[in-house]
Scaffold this active site. Structure first.
Site, PDB file in Angstrom:
ATOM      1  N   ASN A 101       0.879  -1.165   0.000  1.00 26.23           N
ATOM      2  CA  ASN A 101       0.000   0.000   0.000  1.00 26.23           C
ATOM      3  C   ASN A 101       0.915   1.213   0.000  1.00 26.23           C
ATOM      4  OD1 ASN A 101      -1.852   2.017   0.565  1.00 26.23           O
ATOM      5  ND2 ASN A 101      -2.114   1.434   2.708  1.00 26.23           N
ATOM      6  N   HIS A 509     -24.113  35.114  -9.727  1.00 25.06           N
ATOM      7  CA  HIS A 509     -22.857  35.316 -10.457  1.00 25.06           C
ATOM      8  C   HIS A 509     -22.500  34.111 -11.322  1.00 25.06           C
ATOM      9  CE1 HIS A 509     -22.206  39.007  -8.269  1.00 25.06           C
ATOM     10  NE2 HIS A 509     -22.504  38.353  -7.152  1.00 25.06           N
ATOM     11  N   LYS A 608     -11.845   5.137   0.865  1.00 24.60           N
ATOM     12  CA  LYS A 608     -12.132   5.837   2.115  1.00 24.60           C
ATOM     13  C   LYS A 608     -10.907   6.540   2.665  1.00 24.60           C
ATOM     14  CE  LYS A 608     -14.897   6.126   5.892  1.00 24.60           C
ATOM     15  NZ  LYS A 608     -15.655   7.268   5.391  1.00 24.60           N
TER      16      LYS A 608
HETATM   17  C1  G6P Z   1     -11.720  10.452   1.001  1.00 22.77           C
HETATM   18  C2  G6P Z   1     -13.013   9.942   1.587  1.00 22.77           C
HETATM   19  C3  G6P Z   1     -13.822  11.120   2.145  1.00 22.77           C
HETATM   20  C4  G6P Z   1     -12.994  11.879   3.159  1.00 22.77           C
HETATM   21  C5  G6P Z   1     -11.651  12.318   2.583  1.00 22.77           C
HETATM   22  C6  G6P Z   1     -10.723  12.828   3.668  1.00 22.77           C
HETATM   23  O1  G6P Z   1     -11.976  11.227  -0.115  1.00 22.77           O
HETATM   24  O2  G6P Z   1     -13.765   9.272   0.604  1.00 22.77           O
HETATM   25  O3  G6P Z   1     -14.990  10.625   2.761  1.00 22.77           O
HETATM   26  O4  G6P Z   1     -13.705  13.002   3.576  1.00 22.77           O
HETATM   27  O5  G6P Z   1     -10.995  11.208   1.970  1.00 22.77           O
HETATM   28  O6  G6P Z   1     -10.415  11.765   4.513  1.00 22.77           O
HETATM   29  P1  G6P Z   1     -10.035  11.895   6.032  1.00 22.77           P
HETATM   30  O7  G6P Z   1      -9.860  10.487   6.497  1.00 22.77           O
HETATM   31  O8  G6P Z   1      -8.742  12.664   6.066  1.00 22.77           O
HETATM   32  O9  G6P Z   1     -11.117  12.616   6.721  1.00 22.77           O
END
Ligand code: G6P
Length: 613
Positions: A101, A509, A608
């Site tokens: 990862n 706008h 996520k």
């Molecule tokens: C991804 C997830 C969002 C989240 C963002 C920031 O885009 O799909 O749901 O708001 O990351 O992630 P974090 O874990 O830093 O809040």
């Protein structure tokens, strides 16, 4: 981004790996794969494009025996999502099989050097380069697998969470971390490995969080922890504060719906022990050590990405409004690349559900180096951001599995509200009665959310009417503007309908040009200080035949006469209303996505936890 699982012990590894991958699928679902070691110097590799379920179907047609194994669910970075690029990757001569990862930034150079030494590559991935590099060092140097891993990692630039098998050392599983999270679960004569604790909690609650530059060599009954420089470390075993029920759907069709309905509880959990039982005081233990600095900060900079950034905008309004401190909110990714001015009397607050978002993590490292005090508002206990910050507040929303963030958002806003109220009091900006009223109103929010949730069927009916729309506009003013952004984001993320959030006054706008009879416009129109202005905006939309879905304060009759649909919100203070107005927007996007047949919990292309930059 990308999920890793591993197992070494006396049980069959495959069921543990596949269940673990299902738990981690929210981190990426472009492809999935497992490798199993059956103790006979043989490593099997089974991998497939698509979701974990497809891998499972495929794998069950093969030999899946073995007590040691690693598994991966991928969010593609290097190389398109197909069977070949799926992890695990095996080195050219078959000695190393690895999953990864993160991103190896210098993989191009490393690949070239290996090609010059007759290595042939099968995939487009940076991971295969690492596998071959380990093997090259292993064969050339006649060293152990562990040494080869450590030496290879010395040459790698970038981020990694790695799980590694070597066919010549069939009683070992090696893990290494830099930048991408890894947790080890400690069982009896067995160890588990995962990107986060969700695949581990059903097996053991004893865990060890790896730090950057750690390498763990796992045997069935032995764990050796060291740095990549070979310094021995003493593992710190911690106990997970998570129950298996927290990571299951518990009868809901989707995690997102479960998490929307959990909000009364998750908000209560977030202020439990922080708001006093007489509802007259707030204490935030996690900020105790930095409160004197925070109170006197010249400026607060809030950083975040996605939904967390939207929470940050509400934080700006709250802290400026209630504590009268200057606040700037920035996308972490922009902040870190635009040579920002950071002073040592600035306080930087990073908001992140996962605590692992690569841009947010890098931005706080930059802010720290510039001498700022750095705080975190995170949900995942033990994640990287809380460990890199001077202090912070956990949101206690519980595990959030749906990719579209819901309960983490309201928990973040709850923490920001508590911070703003506390700072307002400490800085003499809030009179005692105002201070206590804010606390009481905040304490009442969960019951009011409960009330809104009872109208779930109404949101579903509305979704039926608008499920075919191609575009949506969301408008709000003041505290409702970030909610409009969040409502639009929720819809885009899971239903793939184009949606924009706008400050209502800005409609004239530009976006007004888009309005016709096919354009649904969601307007947050509460009875607050912008009420008259927003009523005029609704009239402007209706004059152009737009369809208005208005969120109004309970009992409002004026807007009822103009709007096509109204959704009532129980009254609360203007500064806390976003905790209520976001709920119908979450439910509306949920139902539209379900009706359109979208994959609600795992929307296409998203993940996520975004651990790449
Ligand atoms: C991804 C997830 C969002 C989240 C963002 C920031 O885009 O799909 O749901 O708001 O990351 O992630 P974090 O874990 O830093 O809040």
């Amino acid at each position: 981004m990308c999920g890793i699982v591993g197992y070494i012990g006396n049980k069959e590894a495959y069921p543990i790996l596949i269940n673990g991958l299902k738990r981690l699928e929210y981190r990426g679902y472009d492809s999935a794969g497992v490798s199993l070691l059956d103790g006979k110097n043989d490593i099997s590799v089974l991998k497939k494009k698509g979701k974990v379920g497809e891998l499972d179907e495929y794998a069950r047609q093969h030999d899946i025996s073995g007590n040691i194994g690693i598994g991966h669910t991928r969010w593609a970075t290097h190389g398109e999502p197909n069977d070949i690029n799926a992890h695990p990757h095996t080195s050219m001569n078959g000695h190393f099989t690895i999953i990864h990862n993160g991103i190896i930034e210098n993989y191009g150079r490393l690949k070239k050097r290996l090609e010059d030494r007759s290595y042939v590559f099968e995939t487009e991935t940076d991971t295969e380069v690492l596998a071959n590099l380990m093997e090259y060092i292993y064969l050339k140097g006649q060293v152990s697998a562990e040494i080869a891993v450590r030496l290879a990692l010395h040459k790698a630039i970038g981020a990694y969470g790695l799980a590694i098998l070597c066919k010549d050392e069939p009683d070992k599983l090696i893990a290494a971390r830099r930048g991408s999270p890894l947790v080890i679960g400690v069982g009896e004569d067995e160890y588990f490995l995962a990107s986060d604790a969700t695949p581990i909690v059903e097996h053991t609650k004893s865990v060890i969080y790896l730090n950057d530059n750690d390498v763990a060599i796992l045997g069935r009954d032995e764990l050796v922890l060291k740095t990549i420089k070979n310094d021995k470390l003493t593992p710190k075993v911690q106990q997970l504060d998570m129950e298996i029920g927290d990571i299951e759907k518990n009868g809901y069709d989707h995690f997102m719906l479960k998490e929307i309905f959990e909000q009364p509880r998750s908000i209560k959990d977030t202020f439990r022990g922080r708001i006093s039982t007489d509802r007259e005081n707030i204490s935030l233990g996690g900020l105790y050590s930095v409160l004197p600095v925070l109170e006197k900060a010249k400026r607060i900079i809030i950083l975040g990405c996605g939904t967390s950034w939207h929470a940050g905008l509400i934080g700006e309004y709250l802290i400026e409004d209630l504590a009268r401190m200057p606040v700037e909110v920035e996308y972490a990714s922009e902040f870190r690349y635009r040579n920002p001015i950071i002073n040592n009397d600035d306080v930087v607050i990073t908001i992140s559900q996962s605590g692992e978002t690569a841009d947010s993590l890098a931005a706080i490292q930059q802010a720290r180096q510039a001498g700022a005090t750095v705080l975190g508002i995170c949900n995942v206990v033990g994640s990287s951001i809380p460990r890199e910050t001077d202090a912070g507040v956990y949101t206690h929303a519980g595990p959030e599995i749906g990719v579209a963030s819901t309960k983490a958002f309201t928990a973040q806003v709850t923490v920001l509200a508590m911070m703003a109220i506390l700072l307002g009091k400490k800085r003499g900006q809030l009179e005692d009665t105002v201070f206590k009223n804010l606390i009481q109103e905040l304490s009442d929010i969960p019951d009011k959310i409960e009330k809104i949730l009872q109208f779930n069927h109404e949101f579903k009916k509305l979704a039926e009417l608008y499920k075919e729309a191609n575009n949506f506009l969301y408008l709000g003013r003041g505290y409702s503007f970030p909610v409009a952004l969040e409502g639009a984001l929720k819809l885009k993320e899971i239903s793939y309908i184009h949606a924009e959030g706008y400050p209502a006054a800005e409609m004239k706008h530009g976006p007004i040009a888009l309005i016709d009879e096919n354009m649904p416009v969601v307007v947050i129109a509460l009875q607050d200080k912008s009420y008259d202005k927003i009523v005029s905006n609704i009239q402007e939309i209706k004059a152009r035949k737009g369809k208005v879905i208005a969120l109004v304060t309970e009992g409002d009759t004026t807007i009822k006469e103009m709007a096509d649909h109204v959704l009532e919100i129980p009254p609360t203070l203007e500064s806390l209303a976003s905790l209520l107005t976001v709920i119908p927007l979450q439910l509306l996007s949920y139902h539209i996505a379900v009706l359109r047949g979208c994959s609600v919990d795992q929307p296409r292309n998203l993940a996520k936890s975004v651990t790449v930059e």
